[in-house]
Scaffold this active site. Sequence first.
Site, short mmCIF file in Angstrom:
data_model
loop_
_atom_site.label_atom_id
_atom_site.label_comp_id
_atom_site.label_asym_id
_atom_site.label_seq_id
_atom_site.Cartn_x
_atom_site.Cartn_y
_atom_site.Cartn_z
N ASP A 214 0.86 -1.19 0.00
CA ASP A 214 0.00 0.00 0.00
C ASP A 214 0.90 1.23 0.00
OD1 ASP A 214 -1.77 2.05 0.44
OD2 ASP A 214 -2.75 1.14 2.17
N GLU A 240 -0.72 -0.83 -4.61
CA GLU A 240 -1.95 -0.08 -4.33
C GLU A 240 -1.71 1.42 -4.15
OE1 GLU A 240 -5.06 0.11 -0.58
OE2 GLU A 240 -4.50 -1.84 -1.36
N GLU A 268 -9.21 4.28 -2.99
CA GLU A 268 -9.53 4.58 -1.60
C GLU A 268 -9.93 6.04 -1.41
OE1 GLU A 268 -7.00 5.03 2.57
OE2 GLU A 268 -6.42 3.48 1.13
N ASP A 291 -13.87 3.49 -0.40
CA ASP A 291 -14.21 3.47 1.02
C ASP A 291 -15.66 3.90 1.14
OD1 ASP A 291 -14.63 4.43 3.79
OD2 ASP A 291 -12.49 4.00 4.01
N HIS A 318 -12.21 -0.40 0.83
CA HIS A 318 -11.18 -0.08 1.81
C HIS A 318 -11.77 -0.14 3.21
CE1 HIS A 318 -9.32 3.18 4.36
NE2 HIS A 318 -8.26 2.41 4.12
N GLU A 338 -11.20 -6.63 3.02
CA GLU A 338 -10.03 -6.15 3.76
C GLU A 338 -10.34 -6.09 5.25
OE1 GLU A 338 -6.85 -2.44 3.81
OE2 GLU A 338 -8.85 -2.08 3.01
#
Length: 392
Positions: A214, A240, A268, A291, A318, A338
């Site tokens: 990430d 990511e 995200e 998200d 996310h 996740e």
Amino acid sequence: MTTPTIKQVRAYTVRGGGADYHDQTDGHWIDDHIATPMARYPEYRSSRRSFGINVLGTLVVEIEASDGTVGFGVTTAGEIGAFIVERHLARFLEGRKVTDIEKMWDQMYHATLFYGRKGIVLNTISGVDLALWDLLGKVRQEPVFHLLGGAVRDELVFYATGARPDLAQKMGFIGGKMPLLHGPAEGEEGLRANLARLARMRDAVGPDFWLMYDCWMSLDVHYATRLAQAAREFGLKWIEECLPPDDYWGYAKLRRDVPPGMLVSTGEHEATRWGFRMLLEMECCDLIQPDVGWCGGITELIKISAMADAHNVMVVPHGSSVYSYHFVVTRHNSPFAEFLMMAPQADEVVPMFTPLLLDEPVPHNGRMKVPETPGFGVRLNPDCTLVRPYDH
């Protein structure tokens, strides 16, 4: 049966900290020298809190129906979000039927176009939307995933995001996503350190366990491409959020240039169907990670997911705990979820929103059956102090 209407909308912030995953104690892996867009400045390199990632704080939106039922949603928008809810958005909610979610979302979005579209305004609309779905589920005495069409699988399977994928493997997760520690400003030494860390972790977990990086918007196309190419030998599954969210052209180039079989992921910090349309139509990524507390809520995520499905792109939201779980379990193009490791050393499974939420489910051995509790199935902790800074 008469459909209840919305009686009152209330917006709170949380006093005392600890209820926002952006506000962690010293030594927590989430805030320990992670590559960020501000890492180009040495004075802001060691901690995300140093440049203010924790300044917004938590927003809690409560919506009370005419029959006394109360739904709530949680996101990161803090006092600014509370102002927007109480002084602007409430007028589009109060007096409406609890079932009119689509119309309420549309009016909130279009009424804020002149100062919104993304960022804090969409965080706020997302929090309201989550509260509306929670309320509707409680009114109907059904979990939100029933309202979304029902589960397409018996249980969720999870990868873990944290500093210790080797420990996540022992806990039964299917993969581990690590934060990238060193960005371009730290030069060749930093790049070598990123690759050495990946190599050590691959040795620890073996060849079949997923490993991901990430990068949290911290890289440029050149550095990201070099990192991806060099990481090939260590079996990196995906890379990511390498670039700033608005660099769609950079993402499209990166996706063309990564090694065959390596996935590019982002989203995200993207919002609404229009932002994700850019990512999808420009072929920027193989996997999007909206998200649900920032992209527009469940109402908008339904549209984003359908569009991604038509482009053969996976949707793996996310974090977001129960707010994501209820969605992921209903979608075929969301094959796994996740789990954000909130323990300071990423060495145990603890609920993401502790201490703010009660009854928050967590995976066991990397798997979880979504509870059948009405709404999102969680309660606000009465021991957490909520402050209502604005009252319309």
